[in-house]
Scaffold this active site. Structure first.
Site, PDB file in Angstrom:
ATOM      1  N   CYS A 136     -29.931  59.474  99.446  1.00  0.00           N
ATOM      2  CA  CYS A 136     -29.894  59.572  97.992  1.00  0.00           C
ATOM      3  C   CYS A 136     -30.203  60.979  97.497  1.00  0.00           C
ATOM      4  CB  CYS A 136     -30.872  58.577  97.370  1.00  0.00           C
ATOM      5  SG  CYS A 136     -30.512  56.871  97.843  1.00  0.00           S
TER       6      CYS A 136
ATOM      7  N   HIS B  46     -27.073  53.708  90.163  1.00  0.00           N
ATOM      8  CA  HIS B  46     -27.420  54.682  91.195  1.00  0.00           C
ATOM      9  C   HIS B  46     -26.378  54.702  92.307  1.00  0.00           C
ATOM     10  CE1 HIS B  46     -29.479  56.928  94.204  1.00  0.00           C
ATOM     11  NE2 HIS B  46     -30.024  55.906  94.846  1.00  0.00           N
TER      12      HIS B  46
ATOM     13  N   CYS C  57     -36.176  60.529  95.487  1.00  0.00           N
ATOM     14  CA  CYS C  57     -36.553  59.975  96.785  1.00  0.00           C
ATOM     15  C   CYS C  57     -35.291  59.608  97.554  1.00  0.00           C
ATOM     16  CB  CYS C  57     -37.437  58.745  96.592  1.00  0.00           C
ATOM     17  SG  CYS C  57     -36.637  57.439  95.627  1.00  0.00           S
TER      18      CYS C  57
END
Length: 429
Positions: free
Chosen positions: A92, A383, A414
Protein backbone atom coordinates in the site's frame (compact mmCIF):
# COMPACT_ATOMS: atom_id res chain seq x y z
CA UNK A 1 24.97 15.04 -11.68
CA UNK A 2 24.33 18.24 -9.73
CA UNK A 3 26.67 18.87 -6.81
CA UNK A 4 23.74 19.66 -4.49
CA UNK A 5 20.10 18.64 -4.26
CA UNK A 6 17.47 20.73 -6.02
CA UNK A 7 14.02 21.56 -4.71
CA UNK A 8 11.29 19.29 -6.08
CA UNK A 9 7.70 20.38 -6.50
CA UNK A 10 4.32 18.71 -6.76
CA UNK A 11 2.75 20.47 -9.73
CA UNK A 12 -0.59 18.69 -9.84
CA UNK A 13 -2.39 15.41 -9.64
CA UNK A 14 -5.16 13.43 -11.21
CA UNK A 15 -7.19 10.39 -10.30
CA UNK A 16 -10.36 8.70 -11.34
CA UNK A 17 -13.19 8.24 -8.83
CA UNK A 18 -12.57 5.09 -6.84
CA UNK A 19 -15.11 2.28 -7.39
CA UNK A 20 -16.18 -0.52 -5.09
CA UNK A 21 -14.91 -3.94 -6.08
CA UNK A 22 -17.25 -5.53 -8.59
CA UNK A 23 -18.77 -2.14 -9.35
CA UNK A 24 -18.43 0.33 -12.22
CA UNK A 25 -14.87 -0.71 -13.08
CA UNK A 26 -15.60 -4.41 -13.29
CA UNK A 27 -14.28 -4.56 -16.86
CA UNK A 28 -11.46 -2.04 -16.45
CA UNK A 29 -7.90 -3.33 -16.15
CA UNK A 30 -5.02 -1.77 -14.26
CA UNK A 31 -3.61 -0.67 -17.60
CA UNK A 32 -6.91 0.95 -18.60
CA UNK A 33 -7.15 2.93 -15.37
CA UNK A 34 -3.52 4.03 -15.11
CA UNK A 35 -3.45 5.10 -18.74
CA UNK A 36 -6.59 7.15 -18.14
CA UNK A 37 -5.10 9.05 -15.20
CA UNK A 38 -1.82 9.68 -17.04
CA UNK A 39 -3.74 11.06 -19.99
CA UNK A 40 -5.76 13.16 -17.57
CA UNK A 41 -2.50 14.77 -16.40
CA UNK A 42 -1.38 15.19 -20.01
CA UNK A 43 -4.57 17.04 -20.86
CA UNK A 44 -4.63 19.11 -17.67
CA UNK A 45 -1.02 20.31 -17.97
CA UNK A 46 -0.64 20.41 -21.78
CA UNK A 47 1.92 17.59 -21.90
CA UNK A 48 0.74 16.13 -25.21
CA UNK A 49 3.80 14.72 -26.99
CA UNK A 50 6.09 15.76 -24.09
CA UNK A 51 9.03 13.56 -23.14
CA UNK A 52 9.22 13.46 -19.35
CA UNK A 53 12.19 12.28 -17.32
CA UNK A 54 10.32 9.14 -16.32
CA UNK A 55 7.06 7.66 -15.14
CA UNK A 56 7.15 5.42 -12.05
CA UNK A 57 4.02 3.62 -10.89
CA UNK A 58 2.81 0.21 -9.89
CA UNK A 59 0.07 -2.13 -8.80
CA UNK A 60 -0.03 -4.44 -5.81
CA UNK A 61 -2.16 -7.02 -7.61
CA UNK A 62 -1.48 -7.55 -11.28
CA UNK A 63 -1.54 -10.16 -14.01
CA UNK A 64 1.62 -11.81 -15.33
CA UNK A 65 0.98 -10.00 -18.61
CA UNK A 66 1.46 -6.70 -16.77
CA UNK A 67 5.16 -7.31 -16.10
CA UNK A 68 5.91 -3.91 -17.68
CA UNK A 69 2.65 -2.24 -16.69
CA UNK A 70 3.74 1.38 -16.39
CA UNK A 71 5.73 1.38 -19.62
CA UNK A 72 2.72 -0.07 -21.44
CA UNK A 73 0.55 2.69 -20.00
CA UNK A 74 3.00 5.35 -21.22
CA UNK A 75 2.98 3.79 -24.70
CA UNK A 76 -0.80 3.91 -24.64
CA UNK A 77 -0.91 7.51 -23.46
CA UNK A 78 -0.37 10.83 -25.24
CA UNK A 79 3.08 11.31 -23.71
CA UNK A 80 6.09 11.08 -26.00
CA UNK A 81 6.70 7.31 -26.38
CA UNK A 82 10.40 7.88 -25.59
CA UNK A 83 9.44 8.65 -21.96
CA UNK A 84 11.01 5.91 -19.81
CA UNK A 85 8.83 4.08 -17.32
CA UNK A 86 9.09 1.34 -14.73
CA UNK A 87 7.06 -0.44 -12.08
CA UNK A 88 7.35 0.09 -8.33
CA UNK A 89 5.76 -2.13 -5.68
CA UNK A 90 5.76 -1.68 -1.91
CA UNK A 91 2.26 -2.88 -1.06
CA UNK A 92 0.00 0.00 0.00
CA UNK A 93 3.04 2.29 0.11
CA UNK A 94 3.55 1.88 -3.65
CA UNK A 95 2.10 5.21 -4.76
CA UNK A 96 3.99 7.30 -2.22
CA UNK A 97 7.20 5.33 -2.75
CA UNK A 98 6.90 6.04 -6.49
CA UNK A 99 6.66 9.75 -5.67
CA UNK A 100 9.80 9.45 -3.52
CA UNK A 101 11.68 7.71 -6.34
CA UNK A 102 10.83 10.37 -8.93
CA UNK A 103 11.40 13.23 -6.49
CA UNK A 104 14.84 11.93 -5.54
CA UNK A 105 15.94 11.77 -9.19
CA UNK A 106 14.72 15.31 -9.79
CA UNK A 107 16.50 16.49 -6.63
CA UNK A 108 19.75 14.92 -7.85
CA UNK A 109 19.43 16.54 -11.26
CA UNK A 110 19.13 13.21 -13.06
CA UNK A 111 15.74 14.20 -14.49
CA UNK A 112 13.75 17.43 -14.53
CA UNK A 113 10.22 16.09 -14.44
CA UNK A 114 8.26 12.90 -13.93
CA UNK A 115 4.95 11.29 -13.10
CA UNK A 116 4.45 8.96 -10.12
CA UNK A 117 1.36 6.95 -9.41
CA UNK A 118 -0.35 3.68 -8.89
CA UNK A 119 -3.35 1.60 -9.80
CA UNK A 120 -5.14 -1.43 -8.43
CA UNK A 121 -8.18 -3.49 -9.18
CA UNK A 122 -9.67 -6.28 -7.13
CA UNK A 123 -12.44 -6.70 -9.72
CA UNK A 124 -9.95 -7.80 -12.40
CA UNK A 125 -7.66 -9.71 -10.06
CA UNK A 126 -5.63 -12.57 -11.56
CA UNK A 127 -6.68 -16.12 -10.75
CA UNK A 128 -3.85 -18.64 -10.43
CA UNK A 129 -4.23 -22.33 -11.10
CA UNK A 130 -3.88 -24.80 -8.26
CA UNK A 131 -0.19 -25.30 -7.49
CA UNK A 132 -0.40 -29.06 -8.07
CA UNK A 133 -2.04 -28.42 -11.46
CA UNK A 134 0.64 -25.87 -12.31
CA UNK A 135 3.40 -28.42 -11.64
CA UNK A 136 1.56 -31.01 -13.72
CA UNK A 137 1.18 -28.61 -16.64
CA UNK A 138 4.85 -27.64 -16.44
CA UNK A 139 5.82 -31.31 -16.49
CA UNK A 140 3.63 -31.81 -19.57
CA UNK A 141 5.21 -28.76 -21.21
CA UNK A 142 8.70 -30.19 -20.70
CA UNK A 143 7.74 -33.66 -21.95
CA UNK A 144 10.00 -34.89 -24.75
CA UNK A 145 7.34 -36.90 -26.57
CA UNK A 146 3.56 -36.79 -27.11
CA UNK A 147 3.25 -39.97 -25.07
CA UNK A 148 5.07 -38.44 -22.11
CA UNK A 149 2.86 -35.36 -22.42
CA UNK A 150 -0.33 -37.40 -22.36
CA UNK A 151 1.00 -39.42 -19.43
CA UNK A 152 1.64 -36.22 -17.49
CA UNK A 153 -1.79 -34.75 -18.28
CA UNK A 154 -3.54 -37.95 -17.19
CA UNK A 155 -2.37 -37.14 -13.66
CA UNK A 156 -4.63 -34.07 -13.50
CA UNK A 157 -7.25 -34.62 -10.79
CA UNK A 158 -10.63 -32.82 -10.43
CA UNK A 159 -9.60 -31.29 -7.09
CA UNK A 160 -6.72 -29.53 -8.88
CA UNK A 161 -9.04 -27.56 -11.17
CA UNK A 162 -10.23 -25.05 -8.57
CA UNK A 163 -8.33 -21.74 -9.07
CA UNK A 164 -6.41 -20.08 -6.26
CA UNK A 165 -8.10 -16.82 -5.29
CA UNK A 166 -5.90 -13.79 -4.45
CA UNK A 167 -5.57 -13.52 -0.67
CA UNK A 168 -5.35 -10.44 1.49
CA UNK A 169 -3.26 -12.21 4.08
CA UNK A 170 0.30 -12.10 5.28
CA UNK A 171 2.33 -15.08 4.00
CA UNK A 172 4.27 -15.45 7.27
CA UNK A 173 1.30 -15.44 9.61
CA UNK A 174 -1.66 -16.51 7.48
CA UNK A 175 -3.68 -13.72 9.08
CA UNK A 176 -5.49 -11.12 7.01
CA UNK A 177 -4.61 -7.47 7.45
CA UNK A 178 -7.91 -6.94 9.26
CA UNK A 179 -7.19 -9.81 11.65
CA UNK A 180 -3.76 -8.36 12.41
CA UNK A 181 -5.27 -4.93 12.97
CA UNK A 182 -7.93 -6.34 15.30
CA UNK A 183 -5.18 -7.70 17.55
CA UNK A 184 -3.37 -4.35 17.60
CA UNK A 185 -6.60 -2.40 18.20
CA UNK A 186 -7.37 -4.60 21.20
CA UNK A 187 -3.86 -4.16 22.59
CA UNK A 188 -4.21 -0.38 22.39
CA UNK A 189 -7.76 -0.35 23.74
CA UNK A 190 -9.27 1.36 20.71
CA UNK A 191 -13.04 1.54 21.18
CA UNK A 192 -15.75 0.80 18.63
CA UNK A 193 -17.22 4.26 19.22
CA UNK A 194 -13.95 6.04 18.43
CA UNK A 195 -13.55 4.04 15.22
CA UNK A 196 -17.09 4.77 14.07
CA UNK A 197 -16.69 8.48 14.81
CA UNK A 198 -13.53 8.61 12.70
CA UNK A 199 -15.27 6.79 9.84
CA UNK A 200 -18.24 9.16 9.90
CA UNK A 201 -15.92 12.18 9.88
CA UNK A 202 -14.13 10.76 6.84
CA UNK A 203 -17.40 10.45 4.89
CA UNK A 204 -18.66 13.88 5.92
CA UNK A 205 -15.35 15.59 5.13
CA UNK A 206 -15.07 13.95 1.70
CA UNK A 207 -18.68 14.80 0.84
CA UNK A 208 -18.16 18.42 1.86
CA UNK A 209 -15.00 18.64 -0.25
CA UNK A 210 -16.88 17.35 -3.31
CA UNK A 211 -19.74 19.79 -2.64
CA UNK A 212 -17.45 22.83 -2.62
CA UNK A 213 -15.65 21.72 -5.80
CA UNK A 214 -12.32 20.90 -4.14
CA UNK A 215 -11.85 17.84 -6.35
CA UNK A 216 -12.80 19.53 -9.62
CA UNK A 217 -9.15 19.70 -10.74
CA UNK A 218 -8.03 16.50 -9.00
CA UNK A 219 -10.60 13.92 -10.11
CA UNK A 220 -11.58 13.05 -13.69
CA UNK A 221 -14.91 11.23 -14.25
CA UNK A 222 -14.43 7.71 -15.58
CA UNK A 223 -16.82 5.04 -16.85
CA UNK A 224 -19.86 6.83 -15.52
CA UNK A 225 -18.50 7.64 -12.05
CA UNK A 226 -18.08 11.26 -11.02
CA UNK A 227 -17.53 10.65 -7.30
CA UNK A 228 -16.05 7.86 -5.21
CA UNK A 229 -18.56 5.03 -5.14
CA UNK A 230 -17.99 4.21 -1.48
CA UNK A 231 -18.84 7.73 -0.31
CA UNK A 232 -21.85 7.84 2.03
CA UNK A 233 -22.65 11.48 2.90
CA UNK A 234 -25.48 10.37 5.20
CA UNK A 235 -23.24 8.13 7.29
CA UNK A 236 -23.81 8.41 11.03
CA UNK A 237 -22.50 6.87 14.22
CA UNK A 238 -25.98 5.46 14.85
CA UNK A 239 -26.02 3.65 11.49
CA UNK A 240 -22.49 2.31 11.87
CA UNK A 241 -23.34 1.04 15.36
CA UNK A 242 -25.76 -1.45 13.80
CA UNK A 243 -23.02 -3.27 11.87
CA UNK A 244 -21.58 -6.51 13.16
CA UNK A 245 -17.81 -6.89 13.62
CA UNK A 246 -16.01 -8.58 10.72
CA UNK A 247 -12.52 -8.75 12.24
CA UNK A 248 -11.59 -9.97 15.71
CA UNK A 249 -13.44 -12.39 17.94
CA UNK A 250 -15.81 -12.23 20.89
CA UNK A 251 -17.18 -9.24 22.76
CA UNK A 252 -13.99 -7.29 22.25
CA UNK A 253 -14.34 -7.27 18.45
CA UNK A 254 -14.76 -3.70 17.24
CA UNK A 255 -13.86 -3.60 13.56
CA UNK A 256 -16.77 -3.58 11.10
CA UNK A 257 -17.25 -3.08 7.36
CA UNK A 258 -18.13 0.52 8.24
CA UNK A 259 -14.87 1.41 9.98
CA UNK A 260 -12.65 -0.59 7.60
CA UNK A 261 -11.84 0.31 4.01
CA UNK A 262 -13.60 -1.76 1.34
CA UNK A 263 -11.87 -3.50 -1.57
CA UNK A 264 -11.68 -0.81 -4.24
CA UNK A 265 -10.63 -0.21 -7.85
CA UNK A 266 -8.92 2.96 -9.07
CA UNK A 267 -5.78 4.79 -10.12
CA UNK A 268 -3.99 8.06 -9.37
CA UNK A 269 -0.95 9.98 -10.62
CA UNK A 270 1.07 13.04 -9.61
CA UNK A 271 3.16 15.39 -11.78
CA UNK A 272 6.51 16.37 -10.23
CA UNK A 273 9.16 18.73 -11.51
CA UNK A 274 11.99 21.09 -10.71
CA UNK A 275 11.25 24.78 -10.34
CA UNK A 276 12.99 25.50 -13.63
CA UNK A 277 11.00 22.86 -15.51
CA UNK A 278 7.72 24.13 -14.09
CA UNK A 279 8.64 27.73 -14.99
CA UNK A 280 9.64 26.79 -18.53
CA UNK A 281 6.26 25.08 -19.00
CA UNK A 282 4.28 27.92 -17.47
CA UNK A 283 3.11 25.77 -14.56
CA UNK A 284 2.67 26.91 -10.96
CA UNK A 285 3.82 24.35 -8.37
CA UNK A 286 1.44 23.48 -5.55
CA UNK A 287 3.87 22.26 -2.92
CA UNK A 288 7.50 21.40 -2.31
CA UNK A 289 8.36 17.79 -1.64
CA UNK A 290 10.52 18.13 1.48
CA UNK A 291 11.56 14.66 2.63
CA UNK A 292 10.39 11.09 3.15
CA UNK A 293 11.18 8.09 5.31
CA UNK A 294 10.31 4.41 5.17
CA UNK A 295 10.25 2.09 8.18
CA UNK A 296 9.57 -1.58 8.79
CA UNK A 297 8.73 -3.51 11.96
CA UNK A 298 9.16 -7.16 12.88
CA UNK A 299 5.51 -8.12 13.23
CA UNK A 300 6.39 -11.84 13.00
CA UNK A 301 8.80 -12.23 15.94
CA UNK A 302 9.18 -8.69 17.27
CA UNK A 303 5.96 -8.25 19.25
CA UNK A 304 4.81 -5.34 17.10
CA UNK A 305 1.60 -4.79 15.16
CA UNK A 306 1.58 -5.36 11.40
CA UNK A 307 0.52 -1.80 10.58
CA UNK A 308 2.53 0.03 13.26
CA UNK A 309 5.57 1.03 11.17
CA UNK A 310 4.48 4.63 10.42
CA UNK A 311 5.16 5.98 13.95
CA UNK A 312 8.73 4.66 13.64
CA UNK A 313 9.14 6.38 10.27
CA UNK A 314 7.58 9.61 11.54
CA UNK A 315 9.96 9.77 14.51
CA UNK A 316 13.01 9.46 12.26
CA UNK A 317 11.63 11.91 9.69
CA UNK A 318 10.89 14.55 12.31
CA UNK A 319 14.31 14.22 13.89
CA UNK A 320 16.09 14.54 10.54
CA UNK A 321 14.13 17.68 9.68
CA UNK A 322 14.34 19.18 13.20
CA UNK A 323 10.55 19.28 13.49
CA UNK A 324 8.01 18.23 16.11
CA UNK A 325 4.77 16.39 15.45
CA UNK A 326 2.91 19.59 16.20
CA UNK A 327 4.68 21.63 13.47
CA UNK A 328 2.12 20.78 10.77
CA UNK A 329 -0.94 22.46 9.35
CA UNK A 330 -2.40 19.21 8.02
CA UNK A 331 -2.02 15.49 8.75
CA UNK A 332 -2.93 12.94 6.10
CA UNK A 333 -2.93 9.55 7.82
CA UNK A 334 -4.13 6.75 5.55
CA UNK A 335 -7.26 5.13 6.94
CA UNK A 336 -6.59 1.49 6.15
CA UNK A 337 -8.85 0.93 9.12
CA UNK A 338 -10.13 3.56 11.54
CA UNK A 339 -8.32 1.65 14.28
CA UNK A 340 -5.02 2.01 12.40
CA UNK A 341 -5.16 5.79 12.60
CA UNK A 342 -6.23 5.69 16.25
CA UNK A 343 -3.46 3.23 17.18
CA UNK A 344 -0.84 5.45 15.53
CA UNK A 345 -2.11 8.51 17.38
CA UNK A 346 -2.23 6.63 20.68
CA UNK A 347 1.29 5.25 20.20
CA UNK A 348 2.75 8.66 19.46
CA UNK A 349 1.16 10.01 22.65
CA UNK A 350 2.35 7.09 24.77
CA UNK A 351 5.50 7.78 26.79
CA UNK A 352 6.40 4.10 27.21
CA UNK A 353 6.03 3.29 23.50
CA UNK A 354 8.00 6.34 22.45
CA UNK A 355 10.78 5.53 24.96
CA UNK A 356 11.11 1.79 24.48
CA UNK A 357 10.17 1.46 20.80
CA UNK A 358 11.20 4.81 19.30
CA UNK A 359 14.07 5.63 21.65
CA UNK A 360 12.72 9.06 22.56
CA UNK A 361 13.05 10.81 25.91
CA UNK A 362 9.62 12.40 25.50
CA UNK A 363 6.57 11.22 23.53
CA UNK A 364 5.90 12.68 20.09
CA UNK A 365 2.65 13.95 21.58
CA UNK A 366 -0.84 14.57 20.28
CA UNK A 367 -2.05 16.38 17.19
CA UNK A 368 -4.90 18.80 16.64
CA UNK A 369 -7.58 16.42 15.36
CA UNK A 370 -9.19 19.30 13.43
CA UNK A 371 -6.17 19.11 11.10
CA UNK A 372 -6.51 15.38 10.42
CA UNK A 373 -7.80 14.15 7.04
CA UNK A 374 -9.86 17.32 6.66
CA UNK A 375 -11.06 16.44 3.14
CA UNK A 376 -11.80 12.80 3.90
CA UNK A 377 -9.58 9.79 3.44
CA UNK A 378 -9.60 6.11 2.58
CA UNK A 379 -12.58 5.07 4.72
CA UNK A 380 -14.79 7.24 2.53
CA UNK A 381 -12.91 7.34 -0.77
CA UNK A 382 -11.85 3.70 -0.78
CA UNK A 383 -8.38 2.23 -1.02
CA UNK A 384 -7.12 0.86 -4.35
CA UNK A 385 -3.85 -0.21 -2.75
CA UNK A 386 -1.21 1.37 -5.01
CA UNK A 387 -3.37 4.38 -5.87
CA UNK A 388 -3.72 5.75 -2.34
CA UNK A 389 -0.31 7.46 -2.25
CA UNK A 390 -0.96 9.53 -5.36
CA UNK A 391 -4.42 10.46 -4.10
CA UNK A 392 -3.04 11.77 -0.84
CA UNK A 393 -0.01 13.61 -2.29
CA UNK A 394 -2.14 15.49 -4.84
CA UNK A 395 -4.82 16.32 -2.27
CA UNK A 396 -2.36 17.56 0.36
CA UNK A 397 -0.36 19.58 -2.17
CA UNK A 398 -3.50 21.46 -3.19
CA UNK A 399 -4.50 22.03 0.45
CA UNK A 400 -1.06 23.47 1.24
CA UNK A 401 -1.11 25.68 -1.85
CA UNK A 402 -4.43 27.10 -0.68
CA UNK A 403 -3.11 27.50 2.87
CA UNK A 404 -0.12 29.48 1.68
CA UNK A 405 3.62 29.42 1.25
CA UNK A 406 5.45 27.70 4.10
CA UNK A 407 2.44 25.73 5.32
CA UNK A 408 3.39 22.16 6.12
CA UNK A 409 1.71 18.75 5.82
CA UNK A 410 2.58 15.23 6.98
CA UNK A 411 1.64 12.08 5.04
CA UNK A 412 1.59 8.65 6.69
CA UNK A 413 0.77 5.39 4.92
CA UNK A 414 0.94 1.91 6.44
CA UNK A 415 1.66 -1.07 4.23
CA UNK A 416 1.61 -4.86 4.26
CA UNK A 417 4.73 -6.65 5.41
CA UNK A 418 4.99 -4.41 8.47
CA UNK A 419 6.04 -1.32 6.53
CA UNK A 420 5.24 2.38 6.56
CA UNK A 421 6.03 5.27 4.23
CA UNK A 422 5.79 8.88 5.42
CA UNK A 423 6.59 12.24 3.82
CA UNK A 424 6.54 15.98 4.36
CA UNK A 425 5.19 18.54 1.88
CA UNK A 426 5.42 22.31 2.16
CA UNK A 427 3.12 24.81 0.49
CA UNK A 428 4.53 26.99 -2.29
CA UNK A 429 3.30 30.11 -4.07
Amino acid sequence: MSSSARDVYVIGGNRIPFARSGGKYLKASNQDMLTAVIDGLVARFSLNGERLGEVAAGAVIKHARDFNLTRECVLGSHLDPTTPAYDVQQACGTGLQAVVQVANKIALGQIDSGIAGGTDTTSDAPLAVNDDLRKTLLKANYAKSPAQRVQALLKVRPNQLAPEQPKNSEPRTGLSMGEHMAITAKEWGITREAQDELAVASHHNLAAAYDRGFFDDLVTPYLGLTKDQNLRPDSSVEKLATLKPVFGKGEGATMTAGNSTPLTDGASAVLLGSQEWAHDHGLAPLARFVDAETAAVDYVHGNEGLLMAPPYAIARLLERNNLTLQDFDYYEIHEAFASTVLCHLAAMEDAEFCKTKLGLDTPLGSIDRAKLNVNGSSLAAGHPFAATGGRIVALLAKMLHEKGEGSRGLISICAAGGQGVVAILEGSK
